[in-house]
Design an enzyme around this catalytic site. Sequence first.
Site, PDB file in Angstrom:
ATOM      1  N   ASP A  21     -11.298   2.186  -0.622  1.00  0.00           N
ATOM      2  CA  ASP A  21     -11.444   3.601  -0.262  1.00  0.00           C
ATOM      3  C   ASP A  21     -12.449   4.344  -1.147  1.00  0.00           C
ATOM      4  O   ASP A  21     -12.779   5.493  -0.862  1.00  0.00           O
ATOM      5  CB  ASP A  21     -10.096   4.324  -0.364  1.00  0.00           C
ATOM      6  CG  ASP A  21      -9.157   3.993   0.787  1.00  0.00           C
ATOM      7  OD1 ASP A  21      -9.648   3.625   1.867  1.00  0.00           O
ATOM      8  OD2 ASP A  21      -7.935   4.104   0.606  1.00  0.00           O
ATOM      9  N   GLU A  46       1.084  -0.328  -5.223  1.00  0.00           N
ATOM     10  CA  GLU A  46      -0.071   0.583  -5.188  1.00  0.00           C
ATOM     11  C   GLU A  46       0.473   1.977  -5.484  1.00  0.00           C
ATOM     12  O   GLU A  46       1.021   2.642  -4.620  1.00  0.00           O
ATOM     13  CB  GLU A  46      -0.744   0.510  -3.818  1.00  0.00           C
ATOM     14  CG  GLU A  46      -2.096   1.213  -3.763  1.00  0.00           C
ATOM     15  CD  GLU A  46      -1.996   2.654  -3.326  1.00  0.00           C
ATOM     16  OE1 GLU A  46      -1.930   3.539  -4.210  1.00  0.00           O
ATOM     17  OE2 GLU A  46      -1.978   2.916  -2.116  1.00  0.00           O
ATOM     18  N   ASP A  96       0.834  -1.195   0.000  1.00  0.00           N
ATOM     19  CA  ASP A  96       0.000   0.000   0.000  1.00  0.00           C
ATOM     20  C   ASP A  96       0.874   1.251   0.000  1.00  0.00           C
ATOM     21  O   ASP A  96       1.914   1.296   0.659  1.00  0.00           O
ATOM     22  CB  ASP A  96      -0.917  -0.026   1.219  1.00  0.00           C
ATOM     23  CG  ASP A  96      -1.972   1.060   1.187  1.00  0.00           C
ATOM     24  OD1 ASP A  96      -2.774   1.058   0.245  1.00  0.00           O
ATOM     25  OD2 ASP A  96      -1.983   1.908   2.100  1.00  0.00           O
TER      26      ASP A  96
END
Length: 502
Positions: free
Chosen positions: A400, A347, A300
């Site tokens: 998200d 990511e 991430d």
Amino acid sequence: MKLKKQTPLTRGAGVLLPVSSLPSPWGIGTFGQKAYDFIDFLKTAGQRYWQTLPLGPTGYGDSPYQSFSVFAGNPYFIDPDMLADEGLLTREELDDAFWGSTPEQVDYGALYQTRYKVLGMAHARSRHRISPEYKTFCEEHHSWLDDYALFMALKMKQGGREWLNWPGNIRFRQPKALNTARTELAEPMDFWRFLQYKFFKQWYDLKTYANNQGVEIIGDIPIYAALDSADVWALGNQFQLDENRRPTRTAGVPPDMFSDKGQLWGNPLYDWDRMEADGFSWWKRRMIHCADLYDIIRIDHFIGIVHYFSIPAEDQDAANGVWIKGPGESFIRAISGVMKDRLIIAEDLGLVTDELRKLQEKAGYPGMKLLEMGFDSDGRNINLPSYYEKNSIVYGGTHDNETLAGYFSNHGRKHICDFAREYLQVTADEEIPKAVIRAAYASAAGIAIFQMQDYLGLDNRARMNLPASLGGNWQWRLLPSQLTPDLAEELHRLSVLYGRIP
């Protein structure tokens, strides 16, 4: 020496579904029978990949990205049914416990009040201490397990307070105080070790089953450790802390689509110079650990490896943050040597620079495309399938984002929907979400992944997380009745049609 490129992705499709969102009678998803049923569904549906959110024990705000340890697993995911099958719990005890008022949402308050009491009963009846398997587990995970067990035992003794508010001799890890604590808290420490033992046993059994069914696990790991974690408490010299062990700078991102003041995450930043000086040993241990947990690892906020946003610790928002150069290629070289045949997904959402792209290309790390974000232009958006490369992953949206149905039902996005209908060749806004899924499957991207909510066509009531907000997140759960044969057949047909079948 030239950096070795990792192997390209195997073409396929998958589902993004947190373990917490799995069906179960226990208030939250577990590694029990419903998890095995979900894997059977994936196989029937022609899905090669199951992507989860981080598996760590959740802390403040219930976020899996703010965990008490980057190594430990979430005890909530231990399946009570399996413990009952071992004779460690009775059916009456499980029936008498309150797991939450609805199967459609996680009630973290109820879980906190109930789960550890039930797990404590199982621990008291267990004969794990005389088990060679348990002893081997503790030895193999010694580098993080002892500190984690002591951290959690101390946290419970301190009424759940974060470690910065503990007594000074413990907060500063004075050897005499730690030795005394280990003696006084020997039994609670064994409880926390026992939970990790059960967590990893159940997870590895589930992962083995998934792999045998042709399903690979994509694991998501946060780039940063939480401030209130065993990692920062035990290894403070790896982070940007002052003489009082408090952060000097913290992590976040500048103003974005979620917040006009940026996002203040609050995680302490790494002392990258010190980490590089010792060969990134902590990160190597972390990646070796993750390589056992997952088949593919999504890092991430990967852009933080190349350049990271640094915010003064005393600030209340991210407005005064600055970008600072990260370790870059030296970090990639360090971790690539311990990954074996495991693959990494970068990511790469946010501030993408030429330096980041060059590093990804050199390492062979695929990046991400968000189809939901592709329709706000006249065809020149890199999130549109027209621009995908083979070594990339396309998502409808991440945890998200809004669900596809929620995003395209917003009447304030008329120009976006107009373009999406034309691009996808549909006539009504209601048709867009399914057309987005089809476009992703048809694209050149190696992997196409959608949230379970999007495959089900759910609106924003099923949204997983709203960044820069606290409360009401990470709660959505799947119902067993939603995994229908018709849905499996539909996804299987798409996988066959567009060459994504395992």
